[in-house]
Design an enzyme around this catalytic site. Structure first.
Site: not given
Ligand code: NAP
Ligand code: MG
Length: 484
Positions: A189, A263, A297, A394
């Site tokens: 997804k 991650e 990230c 963050e």
């Molecule tokens: P996010 O809000 O956590 O969303 C990530 C993914 O999860 C999206 O596809 C999101 O769908 C989905 N999602 C949302 N709520 C969920 C739930 N309850 N259960 C399962 N899936 C769910 O993160 P983001 O804002 O897209 O990305 C930014 C974050 O990602 C930052 O904190 C960043 O540090 C982290 N990140 C980490 C890494 C790493 O390798 N450690 C790499 C890249 C990014 P939607 O799109 O509809 O919200």
């Protein structure tokens, strides 16, 4: 036209062409090898964050769609993928890698249109790395017994993979390539704002003649991700995203047999010692925090500078920030593109207000911003304290919090004073300092005299609230295998 700072010659626009890119008006779901309609009727727009114009319409999957996709992945596992010789599986991965390379211009333009990142990055970073991941894991497919000798590595089954919006295609590659190489099948997804390159990857998988059900791609909001990771037919969950969502996923998996890797977020320390090559370090800091508008990230969002050179370094960073070009992401001169969504822009702006309210000193270049779209000037704060929220939380935007230090012990203590632990950077001309810091910093990756360098052979992942498990390298295989 790009907004060049006043002290520079204006650059003529150098727009990447988008004539070769055809988009459908609306996309279905990629399940069992075909693009299919949802069992529901809900669609939403995917927009270009640089113009706010609609690019296409995306399907909001229903719980029933999630179920159909997971079943397709199970069938793909039972009928095709688990029966296939590993060397044959490897051939598919090589084929996917080559097709990504062949179609890289189209994919780079689409990534930039849908996500807002500069074409230079999607062309030179996202696309080559996405192909490299498939090439790298293709090579492992028939060598797992050598990777884990005498340990009988076996696939887990169906992997549910949920990814964020900052590196849409690259994150899909990081997830899909190791899963397939180890013999698992996948339901992916992508993030709601950036699904278009993942859907195009579905076309590539068809072109590669990947057997049906081996990879399934379902779109929609967070609740679709939730339904996917909680589906009982899933054997493994691989999630990249925020710490907040990661925690709810981990709670929902507790007590189940599902394996997981998370991650999550980060708040990396970039550390400059007085003995560093200062100009090189300044370039590294700029790359570390303004690359992909800071929506990374592992962004070097906290800068620690040794006090004796702090003033010099800060002046150089300000000069460099002044020369950064913000504007049309499709322009090859652009350094900073658009922020991915209005929501994310609001979050970043709130943090900038918090920084000001906490008494930190803000610096931003004057450059005018385009009228339409979501834009944030590269921002830096000095006079930041350890307790400040902009130094602890963050932000996921182009906002740098600068602090100073006097001793090695002090900077290690300050850098480790965070709930996160994904990455760090050290700038010094002393190898001994590099060894000392890299062993004492609690971060999954420590870059020395460089920043944001990625390679499929090296594992990536966090400590503490940055998650657990590693992606990339041999470690990335292990996360998808049952090993005795
Ligand atoms: P996010 O809000 O956590 O969303 C990530 C993914 O999860 C999206 O596809 C999101 O769908 C989905 N999602 C949302 N709520 C969920 C739930 N309850 N259960 C399962 N899936 C769910 O993160 P983001 O804002 O897209 O990305 C930014 C974050 O990602 C930052 O904190 C960043 O540090 C982290 N990140 C980490 C890494 C790493 O390798 N450690 C790499 C890249 C990014 P939607 O799109 O509809 O919200
Ligand atoms: Mg979009």
């Amino acid at each position: 036209m790009n907004q060049s700072p006043e002290n520079q010659w204006p650059l003529s626009p150098a727009l990447e062409s988008q004539d070769h890119l055809q988009l459908e008006k609306s996309y279905g779901l990629f399940i069992d090898g075909e693009f299919v309609s949802s069992t529901g009727s809900k669609k939403y727009a995917s927009i270009n964050p640089a113009t706010e114009q609609r690019l296409s319409r995306i399907t909001e999957s229903t719980p029933q769609d999630v179920d159909v996709a997971v079943r397709a992945a199970r069938k793909g596992y039972d009928r095709h993928w688990s029966r296939m010789k590993p060397s044959e599986r490897g051939k598919y991965l090589f084929r996917i890698a080559r097709l990504i390379q062949e179609r890289s211009r189209e994919l780079a333009v689409l990534e930039t249109l849908d996500g807002g990142k500069p074409i230079r990055e999607s062309r030179d970073v996202d696309l080559p790395l996405a192909a490299a991941h498939f090439f790298y894991y293709a090579g492992w497919a028939d060598k797992l017994d050598y990777a884990f000798p005498n340990r009988r590595p076996r696939p887990l089954g169906v992997a549910a993979q949920v990814i964020p919006w900052n590196f849409p295609l690259l994150m899909a590659a990081w997830k899909i390539a190791p899963a397939l190489a180890t013999g698992n099948t996948v339901v992916l997804k992508p993030a709601e704002t950036t699904s278009l390159t993942a859907l195009r990857l579905g076309e590539i998988l068809q072109q590669a003649e990947l057997p049906p059900g081996v990879v399934n791609i379902i779109t929609g909001h967070g609740n679709v991700g939730k339904a996917l990771v909680e589906h009982p037919g899933v054997d493994k969950v691989a999630f990249t995203g925020s710490t907040e969502v990661g925690k709810t996923i981990q709670a929902s998996l507790a007590g189940t047999r599902k394996r997981s890797t998370l991650e999550l977020g980060g708040k990396a320390a970039n550390i400059i010692f007085a003995d560093a090559s200062i100009d090189q370090a300044v370039e590294g800091v700029i790359n570390g925090i303004y690359f992909n508008q800071g929506q990374v990230c592992c962004a070097g969002s906290r800068l620690f500078v040794e006090e004796s050179v702090a003033q010099q370094v800060i002046e150089k960073i300000k000069d460099r920030v002044q020369s950064l070009i913000i504007g049309n992401p499709l322009d090859k001169n652009t350094d900073l593109g658009a922020i991915n969504s209005r929501q994310q822009l609001n979050t970043i702006q709130e943090y900038i207000d918090v920084g000001l309210a906490e008494g930190a000193i803000r610096y931003q270049p004057e450059a005018p911003l385009p009228d339409e779209g979501f834009w944030c000037r590269p921002t830096l704060f000095t006079q930041v304290s350890q307790a400040s929220r902009i130094a602890r939380e963050e932000i996921f935007g182009p906002v740098l919090a600068i602090q100073t230090f006097r001793t090695v012990a002090e900077v290690i203590q300050k850098a480790n004073n965070t709930p996160y632990g994904l990455s760090a950077g050290v700038w010094t001309n002393k190898g001994s300092k590099i060894f000392n810091l890299s062993s004492q910093l609690r971060a999954g990756v420590v870059w020395a005299n460089s920043y944001n360098q990625f390679d499929p052979t090296s594992p990536f992942g966090g400590y503490q609230e940055s998650g657990f498990g590693r992606e990339g390298g041999l470690h990335g295989l292990q996360a998808y295998l049952d090993i005795h």
